[in-house]
Design an enzyme around this catalytic site. Structure first.
Site, short mmCIF file in Angstrom:
data_model
loop_
_atom_site.label_atom_id
_atom_site.label_comp_id
_atom_site.label_asym_id
_atom_site.label_seq_id
_atom_site.Cartn_x
_atom_site.Cartn_y
_atom_site.Cartn_z
N TYR A 320 9.74 -4.62 2.80
CA TYR A 320 9.90 -4.91 1.37
C TYR A 320 11.31 -4.60 0.87
CZ TYR A 320 4.88 -3.88 1.87
OH TYR A 320 3.60 -3.81 2.29
N CYS A 346 14.34 -2.42 18.74
CA CYS A 346 15.26 -3.52 19.07
C CYS A 346 15.16 -4.66 18.06
CB CYS A 346 14.96 -4.01 20.47
SG CYS A 346 15.15 -2.67 21.64
N1 LLP Z 1 -7.07 -1.43 -4.93
C1 LLP Z 1 -6.85 -2.56 -4.24
C2 LLP Z 1 -7.87 -3.60 -4.21
C3 LLP Z 1 -5.62 -2.73 -3.57
O1 LLP Z 1 -5.40 -3.86 -2.89
C4 LLP Z 1 -4.65 -1.70 -3.62
C5 LLP Z 1 -3.38 -1.84 -2.92
C6 LLP Z 1 -4.95 -0.53 -4.32
C7 LLP Z 1 -6.18 -0.44 -4.99
C8 LLP Z 1 -4.02 0.64 -4.43
O2 LLP Z 1 -2.85 0.33 -5.08
P1 LLP Z 1 -1.79 1.46 -5.44
O3 LLP Z 1 -2.42 2.39 -6.45
O4 LLP Z 1 -1.47 2.22 -4.18
O5 LLP Z 1 -0.63 0.73 -5.97
N2 LLP Z 1 2.04 -1.75 1.49
C9 LLP Z 1 2.57 -1.92 0.16
C10 LLP Z 1 1.50 -1.74 -0.92
C11 LLP Z 1 0.32 -2.64 -0.74
C12 LLP Z 1 -0.73 -2.43 -1.77
C13 LLP Z 1 -1.98 -3.12 -1.38
N3 LLP Z 1 -3.07 -2.89 -2.25
C14 LLP Z 1 3.73 -0.95 -0.04
O6 LLP Z 1 4.06 -0.22 0.88
O7 LLP Z 1 4.34 -0.94 -1.11
#
Ligand code: LLP
Length: 423
Positions: A320, A346
């Site tokens: 990202y 790599c």
């Molecule tokens: N609920 C659902 C249905 C979700 O898809 C997500 C995150 C959350 C809750 C939690 O969201 P949060 O409170 O953590 O923002 N890998 C990415 C973030 C992907 C988020 C996916 N869904 C990153 O590293 O920024």
């Protein structure tokens, strides 16, 4: 207060020097502060203490059972998106009646597992999923508790890869079509409509998109009530952002106030699915400098600090272009230079920081990559056949390895050299 602080020139996690842990555990490793985890959970949860609610921690953000168990003890539940996460949540001792299941692609086996476990709510994301759930529940002789995850078509104003509430995203049921599906579901034999759910994206730094969403959901809930379909749970998802660099996200209490203000008069139990806001700033990644080098000959000289953590250990910068602060574990106020901090993988995309002004460091020095508690370890992989690193939790003066570093043997477990008989 922040539990990662310098004391006498050394970075501490709570009351232990990070370098002392590194001596015992080796590098790289993820390090979580228990006090910070608890404080952030409570900071979020307490905003809603005066209303009926359930805080279901988003397991995908940080899924170690040691951490899930901690939130379970604090009264939290779990937001899961796979059978694997259900398995973890149950292993951590979280009651199935505090588990909710989101995700666009639940398989038949996963629905079966959720029903068999008696979870609180399925957040259904399509008509076909509803039909499948109704059939599986019928075969099992049970009733499935259902909420529809609606897609409100609201712009969360965050990174495109983590926006989920726009009409063009794959998530949820378009809010305009949801009503008809509720009416259809209310007629079905093996599902019971209980909720409305929504998650518009992650790392939101504004309150307005949440409020805009809530207004749309309220209209739907009221319309359903007029139709005789009573909504018991209103699930507002996760998404509250944190400060990585210079972002200024709302404080959880500010978020809570805004939500409660909008909701007055609505008789529902609120569900939240926070991940990042609870764990993001509670974890660091400790890594050791392997080499420093200068590549000349291009337009400008490039300084590289090569560390032993790579994009397989922390994917966010490559995936990202995410910013993570980096500190030396031994406080260093010496001269600075502009460097790329890179891993051993790599690929040119294997970096933790680019063009970062950073103190001059030496081979063998320890660095701490900050704010990696969310989507750090959980997105790590074995790319380049690298064992996934250890996870460690600190509490006061004590620390515990909550996940051992993987062994090379474990990496080839299940692999075989096939023996085909030639005919
Ligand atoms: N609920 C659902 C249905 C979700 O898809 C997500 C995150 C959350 C809750 C939690 O969201 P949060 O409170 O953590 O923002 N890998 C990415 C973030 C992907 C988020 C996916 N869904 C990153 O590293 O920024």
């Amino acid at each position: 207060m922040n539990h990662f602080q310098y004391k006498n020139g050394q970075l501490f996690c709570e009351d232990i020097a990070v370098s002392d842990i590194a001596k015992e555990v080796g590098t790289p490793f993820y390090l979580y502060s228990k006090a910070t985890l608890m404080r952030h959970f409570e900071a979020f949860d307490s905003g809603f203490k005066d209303v009926d609610h359930l805080t279901c921690f988003a397991v995908k953000s940080c899924s170690n059972i040691g951490i899930l168990a901690l939130f379970g003890e604090l009264g939290g539940g779990a937001d899961i998106v796979s059978g694997g996460e259900l398995f973890r949540a149950l292993k951590a001792g979280i009651s199935p009646q505090r588990i909710i299941y989101s995700g666009v692609g639940k398989t038949e086996e996963e629905l079966h597992y959720g029903l068999e476990s008696g979870i609180l709510l399925f957040n259904v994301e399509s008509e076909q999923e509803l039909q499948r759930l109704n059939r599986v529940a019928g075969d099992m002789g049970v009733t499935a508790p259902v909420a529809f995850r609606v897609n409100p078509d609201v712009d969360p104003k965050t990174h495109a890869y983590i926006s989920t509430g726009l009409a063009k995203n794959k998530f949820g049921i378009p809010i305009n079509e949801a009503f008809d599906l509720y009416v259809q579901a209310a007629e079905m034999a093996n599902v019971e409509v209980q909720g409305v759910s929504c998650h518009i994206g992650s790392q939101l730094t504004l309150i307005a998109p949440f409020v805009e969403t809530l207004r749309k959901l309220k209209v739907l809930v009221e319309r359903l009530a007029n139709q005789g379909i009573r909504i018991k749970y209103l699930d507002l998802g996760g998404g509250v952002g944190i400060t990585y660099d210079d972002e200024t996200p709302p404080h959880p209490l500010e978020y809570a106030e805004a939500i409660k203000e909008e909701l007055s008069g609505l008789d529902v139990t609120l569900i939240f699915e926070p991940g990042r806001v609870i764990v993001g700033n509670a974890g660091i990644l400790v890594t050791e400098v392997q080499y420093t080098k200068v590549n000349r000959g291009g337009e400008k000289e490039k300084n590289f600090v090569v560390v032993d953590a790579g994009m397989n250990d922390l994917a966010r910068p490559s995936l990202y272009d995410a910013y993570h602060g980096i500190q030396t574990v031994k406080e260093n106020n010496g001269p600075r230079q502009v460097v790329d901090v890179v891993g051993p993988i790599c690929e040119t995309s294997d970096f933790i920081a680019k063009d970062r002004e950073f103190p001059m460091v030496e081979q063998g020095e320890l660095l701490a990559v900050l704010s990696v508690g969310a989507y750090g370890f959980t997105m790590s992989s074995n790319y380049n056949t690298r064992p996934r690193v250890a996870e460690v939790m600190v509490s006061g003066r004590q620390f515990a390895i909550i996940r051992e570093r993987e062994s090379l043997e474990s990496l080839i477990q299940g692999e075989t050299i096939p023996k085909f008989v030639e005919k």
